[in-house]
Design a protein around this motif. Sequence first.
Motif, PDB file in Angstrom:
ATOM      1  N   TRP A  14      -5.781  -1.901  -8.100  1.00 22.46           N
ATOM      2  CA  TRP A  14      -4.378  -1.525  -8.236  1.00 22.46           C
ATOM      3  C   TRP A  14      -4.056  -0.296  -7.391  1.00 22.46           C
ATOM      4  CZ3 TRP A  14      -2.174   2.929 -10.533  1.00 22.46           C
ATOM      5  CH2 TRP A  14      -0.778   2.880 -10.688  1.00 22.46           C
ATOM      6  N   VAL A  69      -1.091   0.261  -4.539  1.00 18.58           N
ATOM      7  CA  VAL A  69      -0.012   1.254  -4.577  1.00 18.58           C
ATOM      8  C   VAL A  69      -0.153   2.306  -3.493  1.00 18.58           C
ATOM      9  CG1 VAL A  69       0.450   0.878  -7.025  1.00 18.58           C
ATOM     10  CG2 VAL A  69      -1.160   2.685  -6.337  1.00 18.58           C
ATOM     11  N   PRO A 108       4.525   0.649  -4.192  1.00 19.13           N
ATOM     12  CA  PRO A 108       4.568   1.208  -5.551  1.00 19.13           C
ATOM     13  C   PRO A 108       5.091   0.249  -6.608  1.00 19.13           C
ATOM     14  CG  PRO A 108       6.484   1.938  -4.320  1.00 19.13           C
ATOM     15  CD  PRO A 108       5.647   1.126  -3.363  1.00 19.13           C
ATOM     16  N   LEU A 109       5.391  -1.011  -6.213  1.00 22.24           N
ATOM     17  CA  LEU A 109       6.007  -1.958  -7.149  1.00 22.24           C
ATOM     18  C   LEU A 109       5.216  -3.266  -7.234  1.00 22.24           C
ATOM     19  CD1 LEU A 109       9.656  -1.500  -5.824  1.00 22.24           C
ATOM     20  CD2 LEU A 109       8.752  -0.510  -7.932  1.00 22.24           C
ATOM     21  N   ALA A 140       3.952  -5.024  -9.807  1.00 20.21           N
ATOM     22  CA  ALA A 140       4.357  -5.966 -10.854  1.00 20.21           C
ATOM     23  C   ALA A 140       5.659  -6.659 -10.470  1.00 20.21           C
ATOM     24  CB  ALA A 140       4.511  -5.256 -12.193  1.00 20.21           C
ATOM     25  N   GLY A 191      -0.521  -5.576 -11.351  1.00 20.18           N
ATOM     26  CA  GLY A 191       0.670  -4.796 -11.667  1.00 20.18           C
ATOM     27  C   GLY A 191       0.961  -4.766 -13.154  1.00 20.18           C
ATOM     28  N   ASP A 192       0.853  -5.912 -13.812  1.00 16.30           N
ATOM     29  CA  ASP A 192       1.096  -5.969 -15.251  1.00 16.30           C
ATOM     30  C   ASP A 192       0.023  -5.200 -16.027  1.00 16.30           C
ATOM     31  OD1 ASP A 192       3.336  -7.475 -14.799  1.00 16.30           O
ATOM     32  OD2 ASP A 192       2.471  -9.383 -15.443  1.00 16.30           O
ATOM     33  N   LEU A 212       0.791  -1.535 -15.993  1.00 16.78           N
ATOM     34  CA  LEU A 212       1.858  -1.160 -16.921  1.00 16.78           C
ATOM     35  C   LEU A 212       1.350  -1.153 -18.358  1.00 16.78           C
ATOM     36  CD1 LEU A 212       4.904  -3.135 -15.443  1.00 16.78           C
ATOM     37  CD2 LEU A 212       4.399  -0.691 -15.223  1.00 16.78           C
ATOM     38  N   TYR A 251       9.104   7.259  -2.698  1.00 18.65           N
ATOM     39  CA  TYR A 251       7.731   7.368  -3.210  1.00 18.65           C
ATOM     40  C   TYR A 251       6.781   7.926  -2.148  1.00 18.65           C
ATOM     41  CZ  TYR A 251       3.048   5.457  -4.280  1.00 18.65           C
ATOM     42  OH  TYR A 251       1.706   5.280  -4.474  1.00 18.65           O
ATOM     43  N   GLU A 286       8.391   0.126 -13.609  1.00 18.52           N
ATOM     44  CA  GLU A 286       7.824   0.559 -12.328  1.00 18.52           C
ATOM     45  C   GLU A 286       8.689   1.630 -11.660  1.00 18.52           C
ATOM     46  OE1 GLU A 286       4.503  -2.269 -10.890  1.00 18.52           O
ATOM     47  OE2 GLU A 286       6.396  -2.951 -10.002  1.00 18.52           O
ATOM     48  N   ARG A 301       7.898   4.929 -13.366  1.00 22.94           N
ATOM     49  CA  ARG A 301       6.614   5.479 -12.893  1.00 22.94           C
ATOM     50  C   ARG A 301       6.810   6.237 -11.581  1.00 22.94           C
ATOM     51  NH1 ARG A 301       2.501   0.879 -12.867  1.00 22.94           N
ATOM     52  NH2 ARG A 301       3.603   0.354 -10.948  1.00 22.94           N
TER      53      ARG A 301
END
Length: 547
Positions: A69, A73, A77-78, A80, A113-114, A117, A148, A187, A190
């Motif tokens: 992960w 990122v 940065p996204l 999920a 991604g999930d 989170l 970001y 997201e 975050r």
Amino acid sequence: MTAHDAPATHGLSTGPATSLAYHTGTWRTERPVYVDLAPPCALACPSGEDIRGWLGSTQEGEAGFETAWRRIVAANPLPAVMGRICYHPCQHACNRAKVDEEVGINAVERFLGDTALERGWDLPKPGAPTGRRVLVVGSGPAGLSTAYHLRLLGHDVVVREAAAEPGGMMRYGIPAYRLPREVLAAEIARIERTGVVIECGTRVTDLGAAQAEFDSVVLTVGAGVAHHVDIPAGAASKIVDAIDVLRDVAEGHPPLLGRRVAVYGGGNTAMDAARTARRLGAQEAVVVYRRTREQMPAHPTELEDAIGEGVRVQWLSTISGVDTHTITIEKMELDGDGRPHGTGEFEELDADAVLLAVGQDADLSLLEGQHDITVSDGVVQVDDNSMMTGREGVFAAGDVSPGSRTATYAIGRGARAARAVDAYLNARVLPAEPVVREATADRLNSWYYSDAPQQHRAELEAARRVTGFEEVLAGLDAEHAVFEARRCMSCGSCFECDNCFGMCPDDAIRKLGPGMRYEIDYDYCKGCGICAAECPCGAIDMIPEVR
């Protein structure tokens, strides 16, 4: 006695009478060299992700999930969000498709991604403060990515968004059945925790004032203004913009469209509008498109999903008139150049509403009267390398600038804009993109890889889809995500399979330990090329010997 004078204990050598006893490197006309080539998936990824790298970490299972992960990122940065809405050009380029099926990269990205989170993993800490302030106009994928990456570089970043909530067209243009709002919100939150400030309900109307307040400005306004077409209408109130319908639904104010809805257009917005109309109670939804299926710009999966939900497509047709309860359709035909022309044949269709989905532009009202910033064909012209507009210190990325209008492209351009702004603020020249070599399929020995079917995600059955906005496509669990990641063939990058080590007839290849790969002793390598020929992933070149 040296190690090379001793009897061999591995490979194919059996004792000191073999070539191991001689410096056969003097025979060589070519030498093998380990290389790292760019895999086609990464080259096709507009976000710039190290796909091969994070799939490799995922293959380790639980121990590698967070590392995987974090590799994502570093670029995006996204994950999920993109694991749900990206049209995964990486998969279309995947060499694995020549063996059985492409690697389900997008499904694994969504899983990671999930998982992040669920477990509360936070993004990297920002770098040392630079004291510089940057304004990002717009909070869509380009804006969030720009903000970001600038924040990671240590700059203070403020994002100003005209809408009530952040997300741009991800929130107001993509229906919840494709992108649940809680995923998007999580997201974005975050990103805010890194120190990015997002000011919603704040429209930027004065570029000069913005420049006076900030050290640099990045324009990332999304394409949210609908194109219009002239259609003779006896009941103009029946004609509405599809993007406005999607926005109203996203804001919790779904319109009443009636039982029969026609959608005019052939892109992804048209598909989303038709599918949304079905969920709002339309018993019939027909997409009217003036070309053929092969020419349709909508992504094939969007079209297939729409048809699966009962949406009908009227090919080679255009709307020539709208009346109280009907629309008039003219049949079209293609000329020798593939352009549609009217045939003079007409028919009528029942329709309570007509949704226009014939394209969108960015709202560029901020740039009216700014003569040093060039707008052409609805987009702001920027320098190809610096991404700066005609005005110093003002940059543009995403839908407002030239290029593909997809979320993944916007994320990649946002990251590049951040690097360009950083270079500008530090009086540096942004380096050119490096030239890389692709790990093409012809370099691979695909027969070394076991057949392994792609792990397909479960989908909500069609009958349930049209009853609400529940997410249609499910994610993978950990077991299936790991299995899918292990289907990656590591194109162009050594994964320590030991083929070269085991096949070398001269024991000239040495193992350096887990994760360290190998080295070649050129005193004993005679350049036979067996190692390169037998490398599954094409990570060895044979180059002419220079003596």
